[in-house]
Design an enzyme around this catalytic site. Sequence first.
Site, PDB file in Angstrom:
ATOM      1  N   GLU A 118       0.866  -1.136  -0.102  1.00 54.37           N
ATOM      2  CA  GLU A 118      -0.133   0.068   0.062  1.00 54.37           C
ATOM      3  C   GLU A 118       1.013   1.285  -0.011  1.00 54.37           C
ATOM      4  OE1 GLU A 118      -3.266  -0.068   3.003  1.00 54.37           O
ATOM      5  OE2 GLU A 118      -4.206  -1.680   2.057  1.00 54.37           O
ATOM      6  N   GLU A 156      -5.412  -8.723   0.735  1.00 53.15           N
ATOM      7  CA  GLU A 156      -6.290  -8.263   1.902  1.00 53.15           C
ATOM      8  C   GLU A 156      -7.619  -7.976   1.782  1.00 53.15           C
ATOM      9  OE1 GLU A 156      -4.723  -5.143   4.665  1.00 53.15           O
ATOM     10  OE2 GLU A 156      -2.550  -5.871   3.983  1.00 53.15           O
TER      11      GLU A 156
END
Length: 451
Positions: free
Chosen positions: A170, A357
Amino acid sequence: MIKSRPQTFPKNFVWGFAAAAPQIEGAAFTDGKGESIWDRMARTPGKVHNGDTLDVACEHYTRYAEDFKLMRSLGAKHYRLSLAWPRIYPNGDGAVNQKGLDFYHRLFDSMDKHGLTPWVTMFHWDLPQSLETRFGGWRDRRTADAFATYADTIVKTYGDRVKNWITLNEILCFTRLGYGGHDKAPGLSCSEQVVNQTYHTALLCHGHGVRAVREYGGKGARVGLTDNCSVSVPLSETAADIAAARAQFIHDNARVLDPIYTGSYGAAYRKLVGKHAAKFEKRDFDLIGLPTDFLGLNIYTGTFVRAGKGGKPEQLSFPAAYPTADAPWLKHVPQSLYWGPRHVAEIYGVKAIHITENGAGYNDASPVKGEVNDLHRLNLVRGNLGELRRTINDGVPVKGFFLWSFMDNFEWQDGYERRFGVVYCDFKTQKRTPKFSAKWYQEVMKANALV
Ligand code: NOJ
């Protein structure tokens, strides 16, 4: 009698759990580990909910064997974890810490014993504080030089047992949200140009991660980035709204996905950043654009987009009554699991996607008679998986799903209050209790189908 048709996933679909070193390991200063920017942030008053620190977390540093036993008893065969850069290079560069390397050897031995295949994230936000102090962290390309050495070291050291590598987790969260006046470490408010520079350093690191795996990863090694792209969902699945959502997606993700998949800062990037563009060297893109084997997507939510005047994308705001998790940013948008993968497959031609995720953050109550009723989480993830299955059935190449997270852990600026685990962690006693969602997910993995 009506018989339900099994809602199966493809053969060899990868099911697993995900977690990250700083959020679960604890032992923040044990065996020579250096300070990370999150260790520092947690000690800065007012930055982390309740003044919580990463010092103890889930004590996974010493309890990993029992955690892997539980993980395996739930039926997982794959586990996405991260390595702590400051455990291996306490100052980010310079001397390597053998005790840090030894810890992950023990960890991989134990995973092997429990039949768990590792998916290793090289960097999950725990930048060595020393790089921040000496170089300005992600603002400076010397951080990328340090990362290059770190990546070489870990791939050389573990390359015979780790075959699935994820370079960074991320980028948005440790660049813009750390340096652009938001709530992630190091908690700075820099100019827009500097923020774009932090992205550029991150892209360089991604490139070095790919390069290291190609050079030292050995046979069968695979590598990709994990990105939390902004997912635009067409308000209705009409041609006009779909085109608008696609245009919005290209615009929103021009800082990360575009350069990685096109090997340059193209029109979308220039339009987005204008005069605040990052400074770069042309040869940087030899690294940034290196081909990868898969793309990891962390998808929790999305935004609705419709075609406005002349087809122009119009992003809709969420009304107050919109269903939301206790994590206020986590709006329930199951269709994001359909559209996120589809956009990256259509726009960038991505051939293999893993959902690295997905999950839900709630302030769950503690166990009652040994049970944790988290129907809220179970139902949200179930809806998400339904949409994921729909995208696969439409031909989008999604190969795996990692539930975030195995157990409750340190949720960054929200400390320990916000729980994402399917296993409840009592942070006082360190007792683990599988929630309803864990038992349900166990059945999903077993059946390779929605149950
Ligand atoms: C994404 C991050 O990778 C992870 O560290 C975090 O805990 C989850 N989202 C939930 O916010």
